[in-house]
Design a protein around this motif. Structure first.
Motif, PDB file in Angstrom:
ATOM      1  N   ALA A  36       0.824  -1.209   0.000  1.00  0.00           N
ATOM      2  CA  ALA A  36       0.000   0.000   0.000  1.00  0.00           C
ATOM      3  C   ALA A  36       0.860   1.261   0.000  1.00  0.00           C
ATOM      4  N   VAL A  37       1.940   1.249   0.780  1.00  0.00           N
ATOM      5  CA  VAL A  37       2.830   2.412   0.833  1.00  0.00           C
ATOM      6  C   VAL A  37       3.502   2.630  -0.517  1.00  0.00           C
ATOM      7  N   ARG A  38       3.995   1.564  -1.132  1.00  0.00           N
ATOM      8  CA  ARG A  38       4.650   1.698  -2.434  1.00  0.00           C
ATOM      9  C   ARG A  38       3.685   2.198  -3.500  1.00  0.00           C
ATOM     10  N   LEU A  39       2.462   1.686  -3.485  1.00  0.00           N
ATOM     11  CA  LEU A  39       1.469   2.156  -4.454  1.00  0.00           C
ATOM     12  C   LEU A  39       1.077   3.606  -4.187  1.00  0.00           C
ATOM     13  N   ALA A  40       1.015   4.003  -2.921  1.00  0.00           N
ATOM     14  CA  ALA A  40       0.692   5.390  -2.578  1.00  0.00           C
ATOM     15  C   ALA A  40       1.777   6.339  -3.077  1.00  0.00           C
ATOM     16  N   ILE A  41       3.029   5.916  -2.993  1.00  0.00           N
ATOM     17  CA  ILE A  41       4.128   6.746  -3.500  1.00  0.00           C
ATOM     18  C   ILE A  41       4.007   6.925  -5.005  1.00  0.00           C
ATOM     19  N   GLN A  42       3.672   5.850  -5.712  1.00  0.00           N
ATOM     20  CA  GLN A  42       3.482   5.956  -7.156  1.00  0.00           C
ATOM     21  C   GLN A  42       2.326   6.880  -7.499  1.00  0.00           C
ATOM     22  N   ALA A  43       1.269   6.810  -6.713  1.00  0.00           N
ATOM     23  CA  ALA A  43       0.122   7.683  -6.946  1.00  0.00           C
ATOM     24  C   ALA A  43       0.502   9.144  -6.741  1.00  0.00           C
ATOM     25  N   GLY A  58      -1.647 -18.125  -2.803  1.00  0.00           N
ATOM     26  CA  GLY A  58      -0.240 -17.878  -2.520  1.00  0.00           C
ATOM     27  C   GLY A  58       0.031 -16.439  -2.149  1.00  0.00           C
ATOM     28  N   GLY A  59      -0.990 -15.601  -2.213  1.00  0.00           N
ATOM     29  CA  GLY A  59      -0.853 -14.206  -1.803  1.00  0.00           C
ATOM     30  C   GLY A  59      -0.396 -13.254  -2.886  1.00  0.00           C
ATOM     31  N   VAL A  60      -0.176 -13.751  -4.099  1.00  0.00           N
ATOM     32  CA  VAL A  60       0.263 -12.882  -5.192  1.00  0.00           C
ATOM     33  C   VAL A  60      -0.872 -11.932  -5.559  1.00  0.00           C
ATOM     34  N   ARG A  61      -0.527 -10.639  -5.682  1.00  0.00           N
ATOM     35  CA  ARG A  61      -1.509  -9.635  -6.092  1.00  0.00           C
ATOM     36  C   ARG A  61      -1.137  -9.141  -7.479  1.00  0.00           C
ATOM     37  N   LYS A  62      -2.106  -9.064  -8.351  1.00  0.00           N
ATOM     38  CA  LYS A  62      -1.897  -8.479  -9.678  1.00  0.00           C
ATOM     39  C   LYS A  62      -2.648  -7.152  -9.668  1.00  0.00           C
ATOM     40  N   VAL A  63      -1.881  -6.080  -9.767  1.00  0.00           N
ATOM     41  CA  VAL A  63      -2.411  -4.731  -9.661  1.00  0.00           C
ATOM     42  C   VAL A  63      -2.323  -4.066 -11.031  1.00  0.00           C
ATOM     43  N   THR A  64      -3.354  -3.339 -11.405  1.00  0.00           N
ATOM     44  CA  THR A  64      -3.309  -2.537 -12.618  1.00  0.00           C
ATOM     45  C   THR A  64      -3.474  -1.078 -12.214  1.00  0.00           C
ATOM     46  N   LEU A  65      -2.497  -0.262 -12.610  1.00  0.00           N
ATOM     47  CA  LEU A  65      -2.544   1.170 -12.349  1.00  0.00           C
ATOM     48  C   LEU A  65      -2.929   1.878 -13.637  1.00  0.00           C
ATOM     49  N   ARG A  66      -3.518   3.047 -13.498  1.00  0.00           N
ATOM     50  CA  ARG A  66      -3.844   3.845 -14.678  1.00  0.00           C
ATOM     51  C   ARG A  66      -3.586   5.314 -14.371  1.00  0.00           C
ATOM     52  N   ARG A  67      -3.362   6.075 -15.434  1.00  0.00           N
ATOM     53  CA  ARG A  67      -3.250   7.525 -15.297  1.00  0.00           C
ATOM     54  C   ARG A  67      -3.681   8.158 -16.608  1.00  0.00           C
ATOM     55  N   LYS A  68      -4.105   9.394 -16.511  1.00  0.00           N
ATOM     56  CA  LYS A  68      -4.517  10.134 -17.703  1.00  0.00           C
ATOM     57  C   LYS A  68      -3.297  10.348 -18.584  1.00  0.00           C
ATOM     58  N   ARG A  69      -3.502  10.217 -19.870  1.00  0.00           N
ATOM     59  CA  ARG A  69      -2.414  10.485 -20.806  1.00  0.00           C
ATOM     60  C   ARG A  69      -2.073  11.963 -20.756  1.00  0.00           C
ATOM     61  N   SER A  70      -0.776  12.259 -20.842  1.00  0.00           N
ATOM     62  CA  SER A  70      -0.326  13.639 -20.744  1.00  0.00           C
ATOM     63  C   SER A  70       0.899  13.822 -21.621  1.00  0.00           C
ATOM     64  N   ASN A  71       1.087  15.041 -22.125  1.00  0.00           N
ATOM     65  CA  ASN A  71       2.266  15.345 -22.910  1.00  0.00           C
ATOM     66  C   ASN A  71       3.479  15.650 -22.031  1.00  0.00           C
ATOM     67  N   ARG A  72       3.241  16.013 -20.792  1.00  0.00           N
ATOM     68  CA  ARG A  72       4.370  16.325 -19.911  1.00  0.00           C
ATOM     69  C   ARG A  72       5.031  15.028 -19.416  1.00  0.00           C
ATOM     70  N   MET A  73       6.277  15.135 -19.073  1.00  0.00           N
ATOM     71  CA  MET A  73       7.045  13.974 -18.636  1.00  0.00           C
ATOM     72  C   MET A  73       6.700  13.636 -17.199  1.00  0.00           C
ATOM     73  N   LEU A  74       6.265  12.400 -16.968  1.00  0.00           N
ATOM     74  CA  LEU A  74       5.989  11.913 -15.625  1.00  0.00           C
ATOM     75  C   LEU A  74       6.957  10.771 -15.313  1.00  0.00           C
ATOM     76  N   PRO A  75       7.330  10.593 -14.038  1.00  0.00           N
ATOM     77  CA  PRO A  75       8.278   9.537 -13.698  1.00  0.00           C
ATOM     78  C   PRO A  75       7.690   8.146 -13.948  1.00  0.00           C
ATOM     79  N   GLU A  76       8.578   7.202 -14.233  1.00  0.00           N
ATOM     80  CA  GLU A  76       8.182   5.812 -14.450  1.00  0.00           C
ATOM     81  C   GLU A  76       7.959   5.130 -13.099  1.00  0.00           C
ATOM     82  N   ILE A  77       7.328   3.964 -13.155  1.00  0.00           N
ATOM     83  CA  ILE A  77       7.129   3.152 -11.957  1.00  0.00           C
ATOM     84  C   ILE A  77       8.462   2.565 -11.555  1.00  0.00           C
ATOM     85  N   SER A  78       8.775   2.611 -10.269  1.00  0.00           N
ATOM     86  CA  SER A  78      10.037   2.034  -9.794  1.00  0.00           C
ATOM     87  C   SER A  78       9.752   1.167  -8.585  1.00  0.00           C
ATOM     88  N   PHE A  79       9.675  -0.126  -8.818  1.00  0.00           N
ATOM     89  CA  PHE A  79       9.475  -1.085  -7.733  1.00  0.00           C
ATOM     90  C   PHE A  79      10.665  -1.977  -7.625  1.00  0.00           C
TER      91      PHE A  79
END
Length: 79
Positions: A36-43, A58-79
């Motif tokens: 939750a903390v890592r996902l909150a940082i990405q948000a 087995g506890g594996v979670r498959k998460v899908t994130l989304r964001r509005k498309r933008s022309n400005r540069m946004l940081p990549e996901i870093s896990f």
């Protein structure tokens, strides 16, 4: 946590006009609080929001994130 490979549901760099999507696999040994903390940082810093979470045996979670498309540069996901 590692970024997953493309799935049948969502291509890692897919976009449906307004939105872009990124799937993430969270291993079962990662606690719920840590995930939750890592996902909150990405948000906060990457502009991502939670689109879908699936919990598998087995506890594996498959998460899908989304964001509005933008022309400005946004940081990549870093896990």
């Amino acid at each position: 946590m590692a970024r997953s490979s493309p799935t049948a549901d969502v291509d890692p760099d897919a976009a449906d006009g307004e939105w872009e999507y990124r799937p993430i696999d969270i291993p079962g040994d990662v606690s719920r609080v840590t995930a939750a903390v890592r996902l909150a940082i990405q948000a906060e810093f990457g502009g991502w929001e939670l689109s879908r979470v699936r919990l598998y045996p087995g506890g594996v979670r498959k998460v899908t994130l989304r964001r509005k498309r933008s022309n400005r540069m946004l940081p990549e996901i870093s896990f």
